[in-house]
Design a protein around this motif. Structure first.
Motif, PDB file in Angstrom:
ATOM      1  N   ASP A  13       0.857  -1.195   0.000  1.00  0.00           N
ATOM      2  CA  ASP A  13       0.000   0.000   0.000  1.00  0.00           C
ATOM      3  C   ASP A  13       0.886   1.235   0.000  1.00  0.00           C
ATOM      4  O   ASP A  13       2.105   1.125   0.136  1.00  0.00           O
ATOM      5  CB  ASP A  13      -0.863  -0.027   1.276  1.00  0.00           C
ATOM      6  N   ILE A  36       3.611   0.068  -5.073  1.00  0.00           N
ATOM      7  CA  ILE A  36       2.814  -1.093  -4.665  1.00  0.00           C
ATOM      8  C   ILE A  36       3.161  -2.277  -5.576  1.00  0.00           C
ATOM      9  O   ILE A  36       3.133  -2.139  -6.797  1.00  0.00           O
ATOM     10  CB  ILE A  36       1.294  -0.789  -4.741  1.00  0.00           C
ATOM     11  N   GLN A  90      -1.903   4.228 -10.733  1.00  0.00           N
ATOM     12  CA  GLN A  90      -2.158   5.394  -9.866  1.00  0.00           C
ATOM     13  C   GLN A  90      -3.661   5.568  -9.670  1.00  0.00           C
ATOM     14  O   GLN A  90      -4.137   5.816  -8.560  1.00  0.00           O
ATOM     15  CB  GLN A  90      -1.620   6.680 -10.513  1.00  0.00           C
ATOM     16  N   ARG A  92      -5.999   3.276  -9.964  1.00  0.00           N
ATOM     17  CA  ARG A  92      -6.524   2.181  -9.126  1.00  0.00           C
ATOM     18  C   ARG A  92      -6.252   2.462  -7.656  1.00  0.00           C
ATOM     19  O   ARG A  92      -7.084   2.255  -6.787  1.00  0.00           O
ATOM     20  CB  ARG A  92      -5.872   0.842  -9.526  1.00  0.00           C
ATOM     21  N   PHE A  93      -5.032   2.959  -7.381  1.00  0.00           N
ATOM     22  CA  PHE A  93      -4.651   3.276  -5.998  1.00  0.00           C
ATOM     23  C   PHE A  93      -5.577   4.351  -5.421  1.00  0.00           C
ATOM     24  O   PHE A  93      -6.073   4.237  -4.294  1.00  0.00           O
ATOM     25  CB  PHE A  93      -3.192   3.734  -5.962  1.00  0.00           C
ATOM     26  N   LYS A  94      -5.850   5.390  -6.205  1.00  0.00           N
ATOM     27  CA  LYS A  94      -6.677   6.495  -5.699  1.00  0.00           C
ATOM     28  C   LYS A  94      -8.118   6.042  -5.469  1.00  0.00           C
ATOM     29  O   LYS A  94      -8.749   6.404  -4.473  1.00  0.00           O
ATOM     30  CB  LYS A  94      -6.621   7.678  -6.676  1.00  0.00           C
ATOM     31  N   LYS A  97      -8.246   4.004  -2.376  1.00  0.00           N
ATOM     32  CA  LYS A  97      -8.102   4.839  -1.176  1.00  0.00           C
ATOM     33  C   LYS A  97      -9.453   5.448  -0.790  1.00  0.00           C
ATOM     34  O   LYS A  97      -9.850   5.417   0.375  1.00  0.00           O
ATOM     35  CB  LYS A  97      -7.082   5.936  -1.494  1.00  0.00           C
ATOM     36  N   VAL A 470      -0.204  11.774  -4.724  1.00  0.00           N
ATOM     37  CA  VAL A 470      -1.106  10.828  -4.048  1.00  0.00           C
ATOM     38  C   VAL A 470      -2.512  11.392  -3.835  1.00  0.00           C
ATOM     39  O   VAL A 470      -3.396  10.693  -3.370  1.00  0.00           O
ATOM     40  CB  VAL A 470      -0.558  10.413  -2.657  1.00  0.00           C
TER      41      VAL A 470
END
Ligand code: SAH
Length: 486
Positions: A13, A36, A90, A92-94, A97, A470
């Protein structure tokens, strides 16, 4: 486990400030410059009870989402925390989150999320840049950014998130300083003149603003500098900003004109949302049909932006974000709408075209002044703006003057809304609330409160305004539950 031990960690993460997070022996470790999916060898730098910090020593297995950052100073510069991550990853990460905050903090079992709105081009998207001016280790004049916690300036005249014209502007300013022996400001001693160069570009109008922040009240030979800068097509506004304080706040309060106007104009496309709609009213009827005829005349709202005003830095995504906010507001032309935390009135003036009346509330007086000017510039007469804290103005207007609300839009800073603002909103009982947020943790907290008090989260759409960082913006539609509609 002790300091300086080497450990192998799989990064699972990212922390909110972009450090990779993985586990070893039941402890969480934060490791800079990882992505990640990476498996890394890292050296323990600091140990706390349940977590620690480690330094990346060797990349054992690179993540399939790892790319070579295109910016040569990506690692030293704190601006892009996740440039080494492929853009779809990026996003997918956001998205993850936002979802995880809604589940964990908001207590939504299955948040009604739409697909994240990504950027077509996650570089060259910023319309604003602020470069500190100083000297490098060899004493040469440089423009760039501060490296880590030091006062060294790393030369970087072409930030890849900003406009190409910045490099041209900085070259002219540095040449001018060299030619006339003008000193850069030294953070440590407080001596020297030129602190920062701020630039803004109107992406639709192609107007350019240059504002030079100085530790003084005049810049030697500023007319010669203006003459050189004017060679750049689109140059519209050249000003000085006086900042004699020994703080790291970039801009002071005073603006001195040098050449041209003290502002630039930009436009925001509004026709993108004229066909938006389809949102269900809380009584189940569709309001999309009534939206079509109310689009703005030329498809744009114009904004005058002065050097000190807040304006969204990503104009392309801003249009998409506001388009989503308008779709969620689902206006028919008869509504009384509040826009809390309105800044220079960007969202308010969008809404005004489709509402009966809009009221904007903002704490910064200069921003409200701009909002009023911008309303006039666009011939908008059904928007009224109030200076003050949302938590003071909203209850005062509701309780003392009985002003109601059909729709409330909020776009608060990172800390979210004061609970008292949410409580007044609930009393006012609007049919819909549109929440625009730059911090999904405080968003989730506030949504939980609203949903405990007669509202339900209908839709939620993350939007990427800050590619390679981020941060993620989210817009939500919250509707009053049917049983509360008497
Ligand atoms: N909606 C605007 C600005 C959003 S930024 C836009 O999209 O351009 C958040 C704004 O909230 C800032 O302009 C800030 O000055 C303002 N603000 C911060 N605290 C506030 C408060 N307590 N009451 C009203 N406005 C506040």
């Amino acid at each position: 486990m002790k300091k300086d031990d080497l450990i192998t960690v799989k990064i699972e993460d990212l922390s909110s400030d972009g450090l990779g997070v993985g586990h070893h022996d039941g402890m969480a470790f934060f490791i800079k410059d990882t992505v990640i999916g990476d498996v890394v060898e890292a050296k323990i730098m600091k140990l706390k009870k349940t977590y620690g910090y480690a330094r990346l020593m060797r990349l054992l297995e690179p993540s399939p989402d790892r790319v070579e950052p295109p910016c040569p100073v990506a690692r030293q510069c704190g601006g892009c925390q996740i440039q080494a991550m492929r853009y779809p990853a990026q996003l997918r990460f956001k998205e993850a989150k936002v979802r995880s905050n809604l589940i964990r903090i908001g207590k939504f079992e299955n948040p009604p999320m739409e697909l994240i709105i990504g950027m077509e081009q996650p570089y060259r998207y910023r319309n604003k840049a602020q470069f500190p001016i100083g000297r490098d280790r060899n004493g040469a004049l440089v423009a760039g950014f501060y490296a880590g916690r030091t006062h060294d300036i790393i030369a970087c005249e072409d930030c890849l998130l900003g406009h190409e014209v910045n490099a041209q502007i900085l070259a002219i300013v540095l040449h001018h300083m060299e030619k006339y022996g003008i000193s850069p400001y030294d953070e440590q001693t407080g001596a020297g003149l030129v602190r920062h160069v701020m630039t803004r570009v109107g992406f639709h109008t192609e107007q350019i603003m240059v504002c030079i922040v100085i530790n003084g009240t005049a810049l030697p030979h500023s007319r010669e500098l203006a003459a050189a800068l004017c060679e750049i097509p689109g140059m519209t506004s050249i000003t000085l900003n006086v900042n004699r304080e020994r703080t790291n706040v970039i801009m002071g309060r005073e603006i001195l004109p040098v050449w041209g106007q003290t502002w630039i104009e930009d436009k925001i496309r509004t026709d993108g949302w004229s066909s938006a709609g389809g949102a269900s009213d809380s009584d189940g009827s569709s309001v999309s049909d009534s939206l079509g005829g109310l689009s703005s005349l030329d498809g744009f709202v114009r904004f005058r932006i002065s050097p000190l005003s807040f304006y969204q830095v990503n104009p392309v995504q801003m249009e998409k974000l506001y388009g989503k906010a308008l779709e969620y507001a689902a206006l028919t032309g008869t509504e009384i709408v509040w826009d809390l935390y309105c800044g220079i009135g960007t969202i308010s003036l969008f809404l005004a075209r489709k509402a009966k009346q809009v009221y904007g509330v903002e704490i910064v007086p200069q921003a409200i002044h701009d909002a009023q000017e911008n309303a006039a510039l666009n011939g908008i007469t059904n928007a009224e703006f109030f200076v003050g804290k949302a938590e003071d103005i909203l209850p005062a207007k509701y309780e003392a003057e009985g002003i109601s609300a059909d729709v409330i839009v909020v776009d608060p800073p990172r800390k979210g809304c004061e609970e008292s603002v949410l409580a007044t909103m609930i009393q006012m009982a609007p049919k819909r609330i549109v929440y625009v947020s730059c911090d999904s943790a405080t968003l989730a907290r506030d949504l939980h409160y609203l949903c405990e008090h007669g509202y339900q989260l209908e839709k939620c759409c993350p939007t990427d305004m800050f590619g390679n960082s981020v941060h993620v913006e989210t817009v939500c539609q919250i509707v009053r539950k049917r049983e509360y509609n008497l």
